[in-house]
Design a protein around this motif. Sequence first.
Motif, PDB file in Angstrom:
ATOM      1  N   SER A   1      19.090  20.551  13.757  1.00  0.00           N
ATOM      2  CA  SER A   1      17.817  20.836  14.418  1.00  0.00           C
ATOM      3  C   SER A   1      18.002  21.891  15.512  1.00  0.00           C
ATOM      4  CB  SER A   1      17.265  19.537  14.999  1.00  0.00           C
ATOM      5  OG  SER A   1      16.142  19.809  15.783  1.00  0.00           O
TER       6      SER A   1
ATOM      7  N   ARG B   1      16.299  25.578  15.552  1.00  0.00           N
ATOM      8  CA  ARG B   1      15.464  26.086  16.654  1.00  0.00           C
ATOM      9  C   ARG B   1      16.071  27.333  17.260  1.00  0.00           C
ATOM     10  NH1 ARG B   1      10.746  23.553  15.544  1.00  0.00           N
ATOM     11  NH2 ARG B   1      11.160  21.363  15.155  1.00  0.00           N
TER      12      ARG B   1
ATOM     13  N   ARG C   1      16.716  21.517  26.019  1.00  0.00           N
ATOM     14  CA  ARG C   1      15.814  20.612  26.726  1.00  0.00           C
ATOM     15  C   ARG C   1      14.815  19.975  25.765  1.00  0.00           C
ATOM     16  NH1 ARG C   1      15.120  16.937  30.362  1.00  0.00           N
ATOM     17  NH2 ARG C   1      13.044  16.205  29.833  1.00  0.00           N
ATOM     18  N   ILE C   2      14.125  20.805  24.997  1.00  0.00           N
ATOM     19  CA  ILE C   2      13.012  20.295  24.192  1.00  0.00           C
ATOM     20  C   ILE C   2      13.500  19.593  22.923  1.00  0.00           C
ATOM     21  CG2 ILE C   2      10.952  20.940  22.876  1.00  0.00           C
ATOM     22  CD1 ILE C   2      10.477  23.140  24.879  1.00  0.00           C
ATOM     23  N   PHE C   3      14.493  20.177  22.244  1.00  0.00           N
ATOM     24  CA  PHE C   3      14.919  19.615  20.956  1.00  0.00           C
ATOM     25  C   PHE C   3      16.205  18.793  21.070  1.00  0.00           C
ATOM     26  CE2 PHE C   3      12.475  23.451  20.115  1.00  0.00           C
ATOM     27  CZ  PHE C   3      11.427  22.894  19.395  1.00  0.00           C
TER      28      PHE C   3
ATOM     29  N   LEU D   1      18.307  16.992  26.355  1.00  0.00           N
ATOM     30  CA  LEU D   1      19.336  16.916  27.398  1.00  0.00           C
ATOM     31  C   LEU D   1      18.705  17.022  28.782  1.00  0.00           C
ATOM     32  CD1 LEU D   1      21.159  17.429  24.925  1.00  0.00           C
ATOM     33  CD2 LEU D   1      22.534  18.931  26.367  1.00  0.00           C
ATOM     34  N   SER D   2      19.354  16.405  29.751  1.00  0.00           N
ATOM     35  CA  SER D   2      18.930  16.553  31.148  1.00  0.00           C
ATOM     36  C   SER D   2      19.385  17.921  31.645  1.00  0.00           C
ATOM     37  CB  SER D   2      19.564  15.458  31.999  1.00  0.00           C
ATOM     38  OG  SER D   2      20.943  15.697  32.129  1.00  0.00           O
ATOM     39  N   TYR D   3      18.848  18.333  32.774  1.00  0.00           N
ATOM     40  CA  TYR D   3      19.239  19.637  33.323  1.00  0.00           C
ATOM     41  C   TYR D   3      20.736  19.675  33.612  1.00  0.00           C
ATOM     42  CZ  TYR D   3      14.404  21.342  33.799  1.00  0.00           C
ATOM     43  OH  TYR D   3      13.135  21.779  33.544  1.00  0.00           O
ATOM     44  N   GLN D   4      21.229  18.567  34.110  1.00  0.00           N
ATOM     45  CA  GLN D   4      22.665  18.513  34.417  1.00  0.00           C
ATOM     46  C   GLN D   4      23.494  18.690  33.151  1.00  0.00           C
ATOM     47  OE1 GLN D   4      24.317  18.252  37.576  1.00  0.00           O
ATOM     48  NE2 GLN D   4      25.846  18.965  36.085  1.00  0.00           N
TER      49      GLN D   4
ATOM     50  N   MET E   1      17.331  25.490  35.802  1.00  0.00           N
ATOM     51  CA  MET E   1      15.933  25.303  36.200  1.00  0.00           C
ATOM     52  C   MET E   1      15.143  26.597  36.046  1.00  0.00           C
ATOM     53  SD  MET E   1      14.610  23.611  39.753  1.00  0.00           S
ATOM     54  CE  MET E   1      15.667  22.190  39.684  1.00  0.00           C
TER      55      MET E   1
ATOM     56  N   ILE F   1      14.792  27.735  32.245  1.00  0.00           N
ATOM     57  CA  ILE F   1      13.814  26.945  31.488  1.00  0.00           C
ATOM     58  C   ILE F   1      12.405  27.291  31.946  1.00  0.00           C
ATOM     59  CG2 ILE F   1      12.931  24.594  31.141  1.00  0.00           C
ATOM     60  CD1 ILE F   1      15.763  23.619  30.931  1.00  0.00           C
ATOM     61  N   ASN F   2      12.241  27.475  33.237  1.00  0.00           N
ATOM     62  CA  ASN F   2      10.912  27.791  33.756  1.00  0.00           C
ATOM     63  C   ASN F   2      10.430  29.147  33.230  1.00  0.00           C
ATOM     64  OD1 ASN F   2       8.830  26.643  35.378  1.00  0.00           O
ATOM     65  ND2 ASN F   2       9.167  28.278  36.899  1.00  0.00           N
TER      66      ASN F   2
ATOM     67  N   ARG G   1       9.559  28.963  29.595  1.00  0.00           N
ATOM     68  CA  ARG G   1       8.283  28.277  29.366  1.00  0.00           C
ATOM     69  C   ARG G   1       7.113  29.206  29.673  1.00  0.00           C
ATOM     70  NH1 ARG G   1       9.638  22.826  31.170  1.00  0.00           N
ATOM     71  NH2 ARG G   1       9.874  21.553  29.296  1.00  0.00           N
TER      72      ARG G   1
END
Lengths: 318, 201
Positions: free
Chosen positions: B46, B50, B162-164, B167-170, B184, B187-188, B191
């Motif tokens: 997956s 992606r 993150r999305i697929f 996972l956490s940011y860490q 951070m 990802i921002n 998005r």
Amino acid sequence: MTACDSTRKRLSAYLDGEVTPVECASIEGHLAGCAGCRTLREELARSTQMLANAPEPHWASDSTDQLVGRLRAQLARERPAPPAHAMAGQVAAARDGFNWRALVLPLAAVVLVVAVPGLWMTGVRRESARNAKAPGAVAADAEKMATARAVAPEPAALAPAPQASLAAVAPAVTANAVAVAAPAAAPAEVPAQLAQGKENSTAAGRAPGGGAAPAKDVLAKAEEPAKMQDAGLAGALARLEPAAPKLASVPARVKADVPTPTVQPASGALSALDIEIAALEARMARVEAEVSAFTTAARGDAHRESSQVASRRFATWR
Amino acid sequence: MAERSDREQALRDAARTDEELADRLLAGDQEAFEVLVRRHHGRVRSLCYRMTGTRADAEDLSQETFLRVFRHRETYQSGRRFRVWLDRICMNVCLTHQERIKRTGPIVRLGDRTGELPAGALVGAAERQDPEARAQMNEMLKSVAKVTQDLPAQYRAALVLRIFGGLSYQEIADVLGISMGTVMSRINRARIRVRNQLKDL
């Protein structure tokens, strides 16, 4: 930096729940009063949702099995690669091994040619010493050995048989001591121990088949480690044996030391001992034959000749 | 009997944690490796899909990922999270692939153009019944897939994880070897780009 910039920078983290409670409170405080940032939050959430919802292609249901099959095949193909070096090494090792094996005989010959005169000399000395000593000296030696053995097992010999049955499960050393002690102990003690063993074994609820069963068990078990540790001693005794018929004066205790007597059930272990003794004797005979052969060979002018042969063989094998 | 013990073994393996299996993998245990492959294949594929947007690439790159897992098993540090290590390998495989494509141009496979979704790709969609709605949906999905592909590779990696990957940011920071702050902001920004492109849909 405006409050909007600060909020927008952290909006994704806010949506992902990756902000501290303090940050969260400050962002929510700003969003409550800022329509623009609220709209952005909705749009970010929506587009993320669209991404996340985008379906994947339809994968074959056995695609994982297929992958595992392909991986297996690929890794099997690769495996010969590292082992290819190992194989090359093995071939080399095999070659080396052959050379080494070929070297063993000439080297042994060289060593013997050097060592045999010395051995022969000591052999002559030893032989004459033995002739001088036997039979009285051998008897004395045997007695010494018997006392040495009798001293070691004493504590265990004093211990009652049922305790020995516990000891047999525990350290082999103790078991060994018991095994040695039992034949060495005064014959009168043995029935007493066996009787006690019976009492205790029935009390303990063990299978009472045959009065002395537990004690016999102990002995049978104890023979096993004893057998191994006694191998050396058995060898020594075997060496003494040819002289034994002559030695009427050998103390009874020494005879008892060869663990044949009084206790019958250990016969399996004993016959194993017999076989070992026979094997050791055969080996002794072989070694003696070899030594005498080399001694004869070494006596004449064979020194030079055999070393020549050795070096020639060495050269051809090399 | 053998079947039963196989089954018992399989159950035991299934009960083991990734890290227990990875320790066995460290020792070259291929059975443990296969358990890990079966456990993580779907997720890795997956992620690869992606990242690349094509089915064939996803299959190739997930296979490449697991091959690297076995070949470089000694780089796994006992006691560390297996999934982070696995995802790092997976992302490296995908990013290397992207780099190669950037240099040499995409490898066009028959019937597998970048961003194209195969027929019947819609899973559980109500639109499946209605051809018109399905076509519309398919268009939108193509756009979504294209949007992801248009992101810079490093942004895409963080967003995909993150999305697929969930996972956490860490964890993303650990996988990509970057700081939490960088995670951070990437990802921002990713998005916001996606939102700008999808705004009209």
